[in-house]
Motif scaffolding. Structure first.
Motif, PDB file in Angstrom:
ATOM      1  N   LYS A 180       0.816  -1.213   0.000  1.00  0.00           N
ATOM      2  CA  LYS A 180       0.000   0.000   0.000  1.00  0.00           C
ATOM      3  C   LYS A 180       0.852   1.267   0.000  1.00  0.00           C
ATOM      4  O   LYS A 180       0.426   2.309  -0.503  1.00  0.00           O
ATOM      5  CB  LYS A 180      -0.934  -0.004   1.207  1.00  0.00           C
ATOM      6  CG  LYS A 180      -1.990  -1.100   1.170  1.00  0.00           C
ATOM      7  CD  LYS A 180      -2.852  -1.068   2.427  1.00  0.00           C
ATOM      8  CE  LYS A 180      -3.904  -2.177   2.397  1.00  0.00           C
ATOM      9  NZ  LYS A 180      -4.743  -2.160   3.635  1.00  0.00           N
ATOM     10  N   ASP A 236      -0.850   8.867  -1.786  1.00  0.00           N
ATOM     11  CA  ASP A 236      -2.009   8.423  -0.995  1.00  0.00           C
ATOM     12  C   ASP A 236      -1.901   9.105   0.369  1.00  0.00           C
ATOM     13  O   ASP A 236      -1.030   8.759   1.175  1.00  0.00           O
ATOM     14  CB  ASP A 236      -1.981   6.898  -0.861  1.00  0.00           C
ATOM     15  CG  ASP A 236      -3.194   6.339  -0.153  1.00  0.00           C
ATOM     16  OD1 ASP A 236      -3.634   6.934   0.850  1.00  0.00           O
ATOM     17  OD2 ASP A 236      -3.695   5.283  -0.584  1.00  0.00           O
ATOM     18  N   LYS A 237      -2.752  10.069   0.622  1.00  0.00           N
ATOM     19  CA  LYS A 237      -2.665  10.850   1.854  1.00  0.00           C
ATOM     20  C   LYS A 237      -2.773   9.962   3.085  1.00  0.00           C
ATOM     21  O   LYS A 237      -2.029  10.140   4.064  1.00  0.00           O
ATOM     22  CB  LYS A 237      -3.759  11.919   1.880  1.00  0.00           C
ATOM     23  CG  LYS A 237      -3.560  13.020   0.859  1.00  0.00           C
ATOM     24  CD  LYS A 237      -4.643  14.083   0.984  1.00  0.00           C
ATOM     25  CE  LYS A 237      -4.416  15.207  -0.009  1.00  0.00           C
ATOM     26  NZ  LYS A 237      -5.451  16.269   0.101  1.00  0.00           N
ATOM     27  N   GLU A 238      -3.680   9.010   3.079  1.00  0.00           N
ATOM     28  CA  GLU A 238      -3.867   8.147   4.245  1.00  0.00           C
ATOM     29  C   GLU A 238      -2.620   7.323   4.527  1.00  0.00           C
ATOM     30  O   GLU A 238      -2.182   7.209   5.680  1.00  0.00           O
ATOM     31  CB  GLU A 238      -5.072   7.226   4.039  1.00  0.00           C
ATOM     32  CG  GLU A 238      -5.342   6.309   5.219  1.00  0.00           C
ATOM     33  CD  GLU A 238      -6.537   5.397   5.003  1.00  0.00           C
ATOM     34  OE1 GLU A 238      -6.819   4.571   5.905  1.00  0.00           O
ATOM     35  OE2 GLU A 238      -7.179   5.483   3.942  1.00  0.00           O
ATOM     36  N   GLN A 239      -2.031   6.742   3.492  1.00  0.00           N
ATOM     37  CA  GLN A 239      -0.823   5.942   3.685  1.00  0.00           C
ATOM     38  C   GLN A 239       0.345   6.793   4.154  1.00  0.00           C
ATOM     39  O   GLN A 239       1.134   6.378   4.994  1.00  0.00           O
ATOM     40  CB  GLN A 239      -0.465   5.211   2.384  1.00  0.00           C
ATOM     41  CG  GLN A 239      -1.408   4.080   2.025  1.00  0.00           C
ATOM     42  CD  GLN A 239      -1.471   3.013   3.110  1.00  0.00           C
ATOM     43  OE1 GLN A 239      -0.439   2.540   3.586  1.00  0.00           O
ATOM     44  NE2 GLN A 239      -2.683   2.626   3.504  1.00  0.00           N
ATOM     45  N   ALA A 289       2.439   9.155  -7.570  1.00  0.00           N
ATOM     46  CA  ALA A 289       1.469   8.634  -6.602  1.00  0.00           C
ATOM     47  C   ALA A 289       1.568   9.401  -5.291  1.00  0.00           C
ATOM     48  O   ALA A 289       2.662   9.772  -4.857  1.00  0.00           O
ATOM     49  CB  ALA A 289       1.718   7.147  -6.358  1.00  0.00           C
ATOM     50  N   THR A 320       3.490   5.530  -3.189  1.00  0.00           N
ATOM     51  CA  THR A 320       3.588   6.838  -2.552  1.00  0.00           C
ATOM     52  C   THR A 320       5.019   7.109  -2.095  1.00  0.00           C
ATOM     53  O   THR A 320       5.567   8.194  -2.310  1.00  0.00           O
ATOM     54  CB  THR A 320       2.621   6.933  -1.361  1.00  0.00           C
ATOM     55  OG1 THR A 320       1.288   6.881  -1.859  1.00  0.00           O
ATOM     56  CG2 THR A 320       2.817   8.204  -0.566  1.00  0.00           C
TER      57      THR A 320
END
Length: 307
Positions: free
Chosen positions: A12, A138-141, A136, A16
């Motif tokens: 995941k 992914d703010k959450e990751q 890439a 990022t």
């Protein structure tokens, strides 16, 4: 679940991290060109801040500036001692786009720095201005990864406090995208062979000019798809990898010449901070004992001052 230790997954995180690593290389190179050279390239590193990663203050002209990655608000802010500042938003954007906007915003602040505009320790090394491949975010990751960095930074800082010899800050190396802290025996080391991709041998040789015991945290790679802690020493005594280390999940890689402990094994323990600290302490002992360090002269305990 310990809320200070978020669950991390390389699958995941990987895209990022691949992009953010290149963004941090651009910012790190700005610090590199603006600071006087410090031993072992300590002038190039970033530092964990309450909101992300920071260059800390960089002298410039009659004042200074600072560049901060904010992984909570998801922007980069360039702040000047004049009171001026500029923001760059973080979102799924190319390295080329980030590079272009960052230097545009620095020009508005009248900051002129020329960097070597290609990555280090990465292959292929696509010039930043041409990199439309990595995009890439992914703010959450990224928030999860940063939350882990905060806690790990605290444990590394506690480990660092028990050494009175020469020791590095707890700092973030953007070339390999790892948080690290390094202890020194005080003795010179054999000339390092170098060999890191897109890194001059002379830089590696200066970085390892003296005997070291180093440990760190790294998000993993396709060859080793696990966020992990590592520990190594240079030079590496023949019996280093045979030394007993804890916790039980730690292991030695003969290919890499390092000890490893997967982040997930720390995350899954009842006492993650304790498990990590014992890994740092026992791997240091393995290096110091096999390398014949003068441990009595180099180690300290200031707990009596805290009472």
């Amino acid at each position: 679940m310990n809320n200070n230790w978020p669950e991390l997954s390389f699958d995941k995180l990987k895209d990022t991290v691949a992009t953010v690593q290149l963004w941090t290389q651009i910012v790190g190179k700005i610090r590199l060109k603006s600071m006087p050279w410090l031993n072992h390239s300590w002038h190039v590193t970033l530092y964990v801040s309450p909101r992300g990663l920071s260059t800390h203050s960089i002298p410039y002209g009659e004042g200074s500036f600072q560049i901060d990655f904010d992984f909570i608000a998801h922007w980069v802010i360039v702040t000047c001692s004049s009171g001026e500042h500029q923001y760059i938003d973080l979102y799924p954007r190319t390295v080329a786009s980030f590079y272009k906007e960052l230097f545009e915003k620095m020009a508005l602040l009248k900051i002129e720095v020329t960097i070597y505009a290609k990555p280090n320790e990465l292959d292929p090394a696509i010039p930043f201005a041409e990199d439309e491949v990595h995009k890439a975010y992914d703010k959450e990751q990224m928030e999860l990864f940063f939350k882990a960095l905060l806690t790990i930074n605290t444990v590394f800082t506690q480990f660092r406090s028990k050494f009175s010899g020469k020791c590095s800050p707890v700092h973030f190396f953007w070339d390999a995208f790892d948080l690290a802290v390094t202890r020194f025996s005080g003795r010179k080391a054999p000339v390092h062979p170098g060999g890191a991709p897109n890194m001059p041998d002379r830089v590696m040789q200066e970085a390892y000019s003296h005997e070291v015991s180093s440990c760190g945290f790294w998000p993993g790679s396709e060859q080793f798809p696990y966020p992990a802690f590592y520990a190594y020493c240079y030079p590496t005594p023949a019996t280093f990898g045979q030394q007993p280390v804890e916790p039980a999940q730690a292991f030695y890689s003969t290919d890499m010449g390092e000890f490893f402990l997967k982040y997930e094994d720390v995350y899954n323990t009842a006492d993650p901070e304790g498990a990590l600290l014992v890994f740092l302490e026992t791997t240091y002992a393995a290096a110091a004992n096999t390398g014949n360090w003068d441990r009595q002269a180099l180690e300290c305990d200031f707990s009596w001052l805290e009472r």
